[in-house]
Design a protein around this motif. Structure first.
Motif, PDB file in Angstrom:
ATOM      1  N   GLU A   1       0.845  -1.196   0.000  1.00  0.00           N
ATOM      2  CA  GLU A   1       0.000   0.000   0.000  1.00  0.00           C
ATOM      3  C   GLU A   1       0.878   1.242   0.000  1.00  0.00           C
ATOM      4  OE1 GLU A   1      -3.110   0.320   2.874  1.00  0.00           O
ATOM      5  OE2 GLU A   1      -3.485  -1.845   2.889  1.00  0.00           O
ATOM      6  N   LEU A   2       0.560   2.175  -0.898  1.00  0.00           N
ATOM      7  CA  LEU A   2       1.296   3.437  -0.973  1.00  0.00           C
ATOM      8  C   LEU A   2       0.318   4.597  -0.859  1.00  0.00           C
ATOM      9  CD1 LEU A   2       3.753   5.246  -1.553  1.00  0.00           C
ATOM     10  CD2 LEU A   2       3.379   4.822  -4.006  1.00  0.00           C
ATOM     11  N   HIS A   3       0.531   5.439   0.134  1.00  0.00           N
ATOM     12  CA  HIS A   3      -0.286   6.626   0.327  1.00  0.00           C
ATOM     13  C   HIS A   3       0.597   7.869   0.238  1.00  0.00           C
ATOM     14  CE1 HIS A   3      -3.888   4.593   2.533  1.00  0.00           C
ATOM     15  NE2 HIS A   3      -3.335   3.767   1.666  1.00  0.00           N
ATOM     16  N   LEU A   4       0.001   8.973  -0.193  1.00  0.00           N
ATOM     17  CA  LEU A   4       0.729  10.236  -0.329  1.00  0.00           C
ATOM     18  C   LEU A   4       0.111  11.282   0.583  1.00  0.00           C
ATOM     19  CD1 LEU A   4       2.963  11.788  -1.904  1.00  0.00           C
ATOM     20  CD2 LEU A   4       1.186  12.464  -3.538  1.00  0.00           C
ATOM     21  N   ARG A   5       0.908  11.851   1.472  1.00  0.00           N
ATOM     22  CA  ARG A   5       0.449  12.925   2.340  1.00  0.00           C
ATOM     23  C   ARG A   5       0.572  14.248   1.573  1.00  0.00           C
ATOM     24  NH1 ARG A   5       0.520  13.046   7.548  1.00  0.00           N
ATOM     25  NH2 ARG A   5      -1.221  11.632   7.234  1.00  0.00           N
ATOM     26  N   ARG A   6      -0.568  14.903   1.344  1.00  0.00           N
ATOM     27  CA  ARG A   6      -0.602  16.110   0.519  1.00  0.00           C
ATOM     28  C   ARG A   6      -0.224  17.360   1.312  1.00  0.00           C
ATOM     29  NH1 ARG A   6      -3.467  16.137  -4.263  1.00  0.00           N
ATOM     30  NH2 ARG A   6      -2.322  18.093  -4.522  1.00  0.00           N
ATOM     31  N   GLU A   7       1.039  17.441   1.705  1.00  0.00           N
ATOM     32  CA  GLU A   7       1.521  18.649   2.379  1.00  0.00           C
ATOM     33  C   GLU A   7       1.551  19.849   1.438  1.00  0.00           C
ATOM     34  OE1 GLU A   7       1.546  17.916   6.030  1.00  0.00           O
ATOM     35  OE2 GLU A   7       3.314  19.208   5.834  1.00  0.00           O
ATOM     36  N   ASP A   8       1.496  19.593   0.140  1.00  0.00           N
ATOM     37  CA  ASP A   8       1.444  20.704  -0.818  1.00  0.00           C
ATOM     38  C   ASP A   8       0.148  21.493  -0.702  1.00  0.00           C
ATOM     39  OD1 ASP A   8       0.364  18.196  -1.904  1.00  0.00           O
ATOM     40  OD2 ASP A   8      -0.069  19.372  -3.697  1.00  0.00           O
ATOM     41  N   LEU A   9      -0.850  20.929  -0.032  1.00  0.00           N
ATOM     42  CA  LEU A   9      -2.131  21.618   0.132  1.00  0.00           C
ATOM     43  C   LEU A   9      -2.249  22.351   1.470  1.00  0.00           C
ATOM     44  CD1 LEU A   9      -4.566  18.864  -1.240  1.00  0.00           C
ATOM     45  CD2 LEU A   9      -3.582  20.811  -2.470  1.00  0.00           C
ATOM     46  N   ILE A  10      -1.179  22.373   2.234  1.00  0.00           N
ATOM     47  CA  ILE A  10      -1.239  22.945   3.568  1.00  0.00           C
ATOM     48  C   ILE A  10      -1.556  24.442   3.536  1.00  0.00           C
ATOM     49  CG2 ILE A  10       1.224  23.522   3.789  1.00  0.00           C
ATOM     50  CD1 ILE A  10       1.109  22.366   6.608  1.00  0.00           C
ATOM     51  N   HIS A  11      -1.120  25.120   2.472  1.00  0.00           N
ATOM     52  CA  HIS A  11      -1.360  26.554   2.310  1.00  0.00           C
ATOM     53  C   HIS A  11      -1.235  26.855   0.825  1.00  0.00           C
ATOM     54  CE1 HIS A  11      -0.481  30.908   2.395  1.00  0.00           C
ATOM     55  NE2 HIS A  11      -1.149  30.918   3.534  1.00  0.00           N
ATOM     56  N   PRO A  12      -2.042  27.767   0.277  1.00  0.00           N
ATOM     57  CA  PRO A  12      -1.998  28.031  -1.167  1.00  0.00           C
ATOM     58  C   PRO A  12      -0.692  28.634  -1.666  1.00  0.00           C
ATOM     59  CG  PRO A  12      -3.439  29.597  -0.036  1.00  0.00           C
ATOM     60  CD  PRO A  12      -3.112  28.519   0.946  1.00  0.00           C
ATOM     61  N   ILE A  13       0.075  29.276  -0.798  1.00  0.00           N
ATOM     62  CA  ILE A  13       1.322  29.916  -1.211  1.00  0.00           C
ATOM     63  C   ILE A  13       2.522  29.319  -0.480  1.00  0.00           C
ATOM     64  CG2 ILE A  13       2.596  32.081  -1.428  1.00  0.00           C
ATOM     65  CD1 ILE A  13       0.109  31.971  -3.168  1.00  0.00           C
ATOM     66  N   ILE A  14       2.449  29.270   0.862  1.00  0.00           N
ATOM     67  CA  ILE A  14       3.571  28.749   1.664  1.00  0.00           C
ATOM     68  C   ILE A  14       3.404  27.234   1.720  1.00  0.00           C
ATOM     69  CG2 ILE A  14       4.909  29.065   3.765  1.00  0.00           C
ATOM     70  CD1 ILE A  14       3.137  31.502   4.356  1.00  0.00           C
ATOM     71  N   SER A  15       3.869  26.563   0.705  1.00  0.00           N
ATOM     72  CA  SER A  15       3.506  25.175   0.466  1.00  0.00           C
ATOM     73  C   SER A  15       4.358  24.191   1.249  1.00  0.00           C
ATOM     74  CB  SER A  15       3.635  24.886  -1.033  1.00  0.00           C
ATOM     75  OG  SER A  15       3.380  23.551  -1.335  1.00  0.00           O
ATOM     76  N   GLY A  16       3.709  23.146   1.733  1.00  0.00           N
ATOM     77  CA  GLY A  16       4.401  21.976   2.253  1.00  0.00           C
ATOM     78  C   GLY A  16       5.358  22.243   3.391  1.00  0.00           C
ATOM     79  N   ASN A  17       6.590  21.737   3.244  1.00  0.00           N
ATOM     80  CA  ASN A  17       7.541  21.823   4.348  1.00  0.00           C
ATOM     81  C   ASN A  17       7.974  23.259   4.640  1.00  0.00           C
ATOM     82  OD1 ASN A  17       9.040  22.052   1.988  1.00  0.00           O
ATOM     83  ND2 ASN A  17      10.753  20.833   2.745  1.00  0.00           N
ATOM     84  N   LYS A  18       7.808  24.177   3.694  1.00  0.00           N
ATOM     85  CA  LYS A  18       8.167  25.578   3.960  1.00  0.00           C
ATOM     86  C   LYS A  18       7.243  26.176   5.014  1.00  0.00           C
ATOM     87  CE  LYS A  18      11.418  25.044   1.100  1.00  0.00           C
ATOM     88  NZ  LYS A  18      12.714  24.634   1.667  1.00  0.00           N
ATOM     89  N   PHE A  19       5.982  25.813   4.974  1.00  0.00           N
ATOM     90  CA  PHE A  19       5.036  26.230   6.014  1.00  0.00           C
ATOM     91  C   PHE A  19       5.511  25.717   7.365  1.00  0.00           C
ATOM     92  CE2 PHE A  19       1.491  25.557   8.808  1.00  0.00           C
ATOM     93  CZ  PHE A  19       0.612  26.605   8.578  1.00  0.00           C
ATOM     94  N   ARG A  20       5.874  24.454   7.415  1.00  0.00           N
ATOM     95  CA  ARG A  20       6.313  23.842   8.669  1.00  0.00           C
ATOM     96  C   ARG A  20       7.588  24.511   9.192  1.00  0.00           C
ATOM     97  NH1 ARG A  20       1.973  20.624  10.222  1.00  0.00           N
ATOM     98  NH2 ARG A  20       1.361  19.221   8.543  1.00  0.00           N
ATOM     99  N   LYS A  21       8.539  24.757   8.304  1.00  0.00           N
ATOM    100  CA  LYS A  21       9.819  25.317   8.724  1.00  0.00           C
ATOM    101  C   LYS A  21       9.711  26.764   9.197  1.00  0.00           C
ATOM    102  CE  LYS A  21      12.907  22.454   5.893  1.00  0.00           C
ATOM    103  NZ  LYS A  21      13.945  22.486   4.850  1.00  0.00           N
ATOM    104  N   LEU A  22       8.820  27.516   8.600  1.00  0.00           N
ATOM    105  CA  LEU A  22       8.691  28.930   8.952  1.00  0.00           C
ATOM    106  C   LEU A  22       7.846  29.153  10.203  1.00  0.00           C
ATOM    107  CD1 LEU A  22       8.201  30.469   5.399  1.00  0.00           C
ATOM    108  CD2 LEU A  22      10.104  30.933   6.953  1.00  0.00           C
TER     109      LEU A  22
END
Length: 298
Positions: free
Chosen positions: A17-38
């Motif tokens: 089973e392979l699932h994808l966590r859509r962190e790219d949807l976390i914010h429309p501009i500050i996407s994915g891990n950049k949101f988390r890091k900032l």
């Protein structure tokens, strides 16, 4: 800000089973891990009374774009120390730098030789003399507070997975994932850069040893791409409706699918892959691909 991410089921391959966590949807501009890091860095900068953020990046840096936007939204002035003096008169033709400028970022272009001094105290003192006091964010945004933010990527229900896969740039995201992973889980990093030197950077922040780096899918190094990877990214989007960036997540997903085909993962394995965003870089990459007469990314 509301977190919109969720898991998407992609594929079962010989009972895997392979699932994808859509962190790219976390914010429309500050996407994915950049949101988390900032997240915690912005809180710290405010707490310490800074009004200016200074950071480092290249011509198509996701971190530069995210810092400019987040800084503007949070009331900070932002300064980007950009690698490459030749870019000084090319800002309007570069989608990443144009976006950062639109969001108020001031640029300081330096040669590649100067840029390599970004961690030296003398160089930072020169920047401080020029721009005044600032809160410094490292290249890629990786520091202890960034790792703390990335520790929040995994959720309680993710304990069902045997493998957690994520792209690797400066090592902050995978370090946070390693720290929050369960002991029975194996965290696999797919570096965008050639070589395995990133291991030492990860060890600075990672508190567990349940991880490894897969170094076979960098496609020649950071920012390198070929027709095979482009074709994979476009097929993936056509099949699943999910865009992948060519620098990080595209290479990771290519690697995961290739490893599944080679029976790298044991039967009955459950895999969670992390989509770290970076989609703003596609426009700039397509400019480069067009110049090289290569197919474009959809």
């Amino acid at each position: 800000m509301k977190i919109l991410t969720d898991r998407v089921s992609l594929k079962t391959h010989y009972t895997i089973e392979l699932h994808l966590r859509r962190e790219d949807l976390i914010h429309p501009i500050i996407s994915g891990n950049k949101f988390r890091k900032l997240k915690y860095n912005l809180e710290e900068a405010k707490k310490l009374g800074f009004s200016t953020l200074l950071t480092f990046g290249g011509a198509y840096s996701n971190h530069i774009a995210a810092t400019a936007y987040a800084g503007e939204q949070s009331g900070f002035k932002t300064i980007g120390v950009i690698r490459g003096e030749e870019l000084i008169d090319k800002v309007e033709g570069n989608p990443t730098l144009r976006f950062a400028k639109k969001n108020g970022m001031t640029f300081h272009f330096v040669s590649r030789e100067e840029y390599r001094r970004k961690g030296e105290r003398e160089f930072l003192n020169l920047l401080q003399n020029r721009f005044g006091e600032f809160y410094m964010l490292p290249e890629g945004g990786t520091n202890a507070l960034a790792v703390k933010g990335c520790e929040e990527i995994l959720k309680k229900e993710d304990s069902v997975y045997d493998f957690i896969c994520c792209p690797v740039g400066t090592g902050g995201t995978i370090s946070g994932i390693i720290n929050s992973a369960h002991h029975h889980q194996r965290v696999l990093g797919f570096p965008a850069l050639k070589g395995d030197f990133i291991r030492n950077d990860i060890r600075k922040f990672a508190q567990q040893k349940n991880w490894d780096i897969i170094t076979d899918y960098h496609f020649g190094g950071y920012g390198k791409i070929n027709a095979d990877l482009i074709s994979f990214i476009n097929r993936f989007k056509a099949k699943y409706g999910i865009p992948l960036d060519p620098i990080y997540t595209g290479k990771m997903m290519y690697g995961i699918f290739d490893l599944m085909a080679k029976d790298f993962f044991p039967k009955e394995s459950k895999i969670l892959a992390i989509h770290t965003g970076g989609l703003q870089g596609i426009e700039g990459m397509n400019i480069r691909l067009k110049q090289k007469n290569l197919p474009l990314i959809d």
